[in-house]
Scaffold this motif. Sequence first.
Motif, PDB file in Angstrom:
ATOM      1  N   ILE A  99       0.837  -1.204   0.000  1.00 41.92           N
ATOM      2  CA  ILE A  99       0.000   0.000   0.000  1.00 41.92           C
ATOM      3  C   ILE A  99       0.869   1.250   0.000  1.00 41.92           C
ATOM      4  O   ILE A  99       0.568   2.232  -0.688  1.00 41.92           O
ATOM      5  CB  ILE A  99      -0.973  -0.014   1.199  1.00 41.92           C
ATOM      6  CG1 ILE A  99      -2.012  -1.111   0.998  1.00 41.92           C
ATOM      7  CG2 ILE A  99      -1.643   1.340   1.381  1.00 41.92           C
ATOM      8  CD1 ILE A  99      -2.910  -1.333   2.183  1.00 41.92           C
ATOM      9  N   ALA A 100       1.967   1.230   0.743  1.00 41.61           N
ATOM     10  CA  ALA A 100       2.872   2.377   0.771  1.00 41.61           C
ATOM     11  C   ALA A 100       3.491   2.628  -0.603  1.00 41.61           C
ATOM     12  O   ALA A 100       3.650   3.785  -1.014  1.00 41.61           O
ATOM     13  CB  ALA A 100       3.959   2.157   1.812  1.00 41.61           C
ATOM     14  N   ALA A 101       3.814   1.566  -1.317  1.00 36.73           N
ATOM     15  CA  ALA A 101       4.395   1.727  -2.650  1.00 36.73           C
ATOM     16  C   ALA A 101       3.359   2.243  -3.647  1.00 36.73           C
ATOM     17  O   ALA A 101       3.664   3.088  -4.488  1.00 36.73           O
ATOM     18  CB  ALA A 101       4.977   0.400  -3.125  1.00 36.73           C
ATOM     19  N   ILE A 102       2.125   1.738  -3.547  1.00 34.82           N
ATOM     20  CA  ILE A 102       1.072   2.167  -4.478  1.00 34.82           C
ATOM     21  C   ILE A 102       0.704   3.626  -4.245  1.00 34.82           C
ATOM     22  O   ILE A 102       0.511   4.384  -5.196  1.00 34.82           O
ATOM     23  CB  ILE A 102      -0.164   1.258  -4.330  1.00 34.82           C
ATOM     24  CG1 ILE A 102       0.161  -0.139  -4.869  1.00 34.82           C
ATOM     25  CG2 ILE A 102      -1.366   1.848  -5.045  1.00 34.82           C
ATOM     26  CD1 ILE A 102      -0.917  -1.167  -4.599  1.00 34.82           C
ATOM     27  N   ARG A 103       0.624   4.017  -2.988  1.00 31.35           N
ATOM     28  CA  ARG A 103       0.201   5.392  -2.660  1.00 31.35           C
ATOM     29  C   ARG A 103       1.363   6.375  -2.557  1.00 31.35           C
ATOM     30  O   ARG A 103       1.153   7.537  -2.232  1.00 31.35           O
ATOM     31  CB  ARG A 103      -0.587   5.390  -1.358  1.00 31.35           C
ATOM     32  CG  ARG A 103      -1.894   4.664  -1.498  1.00 31.35           C
ATOM     33  CD  ARG A 103      -2.763   4.949  -0.342  1.00 31.35           C
ATOM     34  NE  ARG A 103      -4.069   4.311  -0.553  1.00 31.35           N
ATOM     35  CZ  ARG A 103      -5.082   4.489   0.227  1.00 31.35           C
ATOM     36  NH1 ARG A 103      -4.982   5.277   1.265  1.00 31.35           N
ATOM     37  NH2 ARG A 103      -6.216   3.885  -0.021  1.00 31.35           N
ATOM     38  N   HIS A 104       2.578   5.921  -2.809  1.00 30.09           N
ATOM     39  CA  HIS A 104       3.779   6.764  -2.807  1.00 30.09           C
ATOM     40  C   HIS A 104       3.972   7.488  -1.469  1.00 30.09           C
ATOM     41  O   HIS A 104       4.182   8.689  -1.419  1.00 30.09           O
ATOM     42  CB  HIS A 104       3.748   7.778  -3.954  1.00 30.09           C
ATOM     43  CG  HIS A 104       3.573   7.150  -5.290  1.00 30.09           C
ATOM     44  ND1 HIS A 104       4.554   6.380  -5.873  1.00 30.09           N
ATOM     45  CD2 HIS A 104       2.523   7.156  -6.148  1.00 30.09           C
ATOM     46  CE1 HIS A 104       4.115   5.947  -7.040  1.00 30.09           C
ATOM     47  NE2 HIS A 104       2.883   6.396  -7.226  1.00 30.09           N
ATOM     48  N   TRP A 105       3.877   6.718  -0.381  1.00 36.57           N
ATOM     49  CA  TRP A 105       4.106   7.286   0.940  1.00 36.57           C
ATOM     50  C   TRP A 105       5.594   7.535   1.133  1.00 36.57           C
ATOM     51  O   TRP A 105       6.441   6.867   0.551  1.00 36.57           O
ATOM     52  CB  TRP A 105       3.640   6.338   2.036  1.00 36.57           C
ATOM     53  CG  TRP A 105       2.160   6.219   2.173  1.00 36.57           C
ATOM     54  CD1 TRP A 105       1.206   6.969   1.562  1.00 36.57           C
ATOM     55  CD2 TRP A 105       1.455   5.271   2.982  1.00 36.57           C
ATOM     56  NE1 TRP A 105      -0.042   6.550   1.934  1.00 36.57           N
ATOM     57  CE2 TRP A 105       0.085   5.523   2.804  1.00 36.57           C
ATOM     58  CE3 TRP A 105       1.853   4.265   3.832  1.00 36.57           C
ATOM     59  CZ2 TRP A 105      -0.896   4.782   3.459  1.00 36.57           C
ATOM     60  CZ3 TRP A 105       0.879   3.523   4.479  1.00 36.57           C
ATOM     61  CH2 TRP A 105      -0.481   3.786   4.291  1.00 36.57           C
ATOM     62  N   GLU A 106       5.897   8.461   2.010  1.00 34.67           N
ATOM     63  CA  GLU A 106       7.279   8.669   2.428  1.00 34.67           C
ATOM     64  C   GLU A 106       7.726   7.441   3.217  1.00 34.67           C
ATOM     65  O   GLU A 106       6.914   6.818   3.905  1.00 34.67           O
ATOM     66  CB  GLU A 106       7.379   9.912   3.312  1.00 34.67           C
ATOM     67  CG  GLU A 106       7.070  11.205   2.586  1.00 34.67           C
ATOM     68  CD  GLU A 106       8.155  11.559   1.588  1.00 34.67           C
ATOM     69  OE1 GLU A 106       9.347  11.294   1.867  1.00 34.67           O
ATOM     70  OE2 GLU A 106       7.798  12.077   0.508  1.00 34.67           O
ATOM     71  N   PRO A 107       9.002   7.091   3.146  1.00 43.52           N
ATOM     72  CA  PRO A 107       9.472   5.909   3.884  1.00 43.52           C
ATOM     73  C   PRO A 107       9.228   5.997   5.397  1.00 43.52           C
ATOM     74  O   PRO A 107       8.902   4.994   6.032  1.00 43.52           O
ATOM     75  CB  PRO A 107      10.966   5.861   3.574  1.00 43.52           C
ATOM     76  CG  PRO A 107      11.105   6.585   2.279  1.00 43.52           C
ATOM     77  CD  PRO A 107      10.046   7.635   2.270  1.00 43.52           C
TER      78      PRO A 107
END
Length: 102
Positions: A38-46
């Motif tokens: 989900i973090a990769a799909i939504r381009h979250w900060e690390p």
Amino acid sequence: MLWSIAAAGGVGILLGLKFRIASVIAASLGLAIVVATIAAIRHWEPVAALKVGSVSLLSLQLAYLLGLMLSGLYHRAGGTKPRRHSDIRPALDADSTGRGLH
């Protein structure tokens, strides 16, 4: 973030009530993969992804402990007696009068 905490908590309680530690380890691994995806799909900060992942894992494992305590209290109060394999064999060998089926 709130959805992941609530979902992880609900799954943790259910795992604590029914299953044991191997299922929690598998659920933790699955949760980490889901949060990373989900973090990769939504381009979250690390840093944001790390926060959501660690809080979700903490929620899962604390809820597991809560479910495990509730399960222990239920069994201790006489709700059900955990059956062992050694308890099953005599029940299979006897009919309703207590005599063997042989």
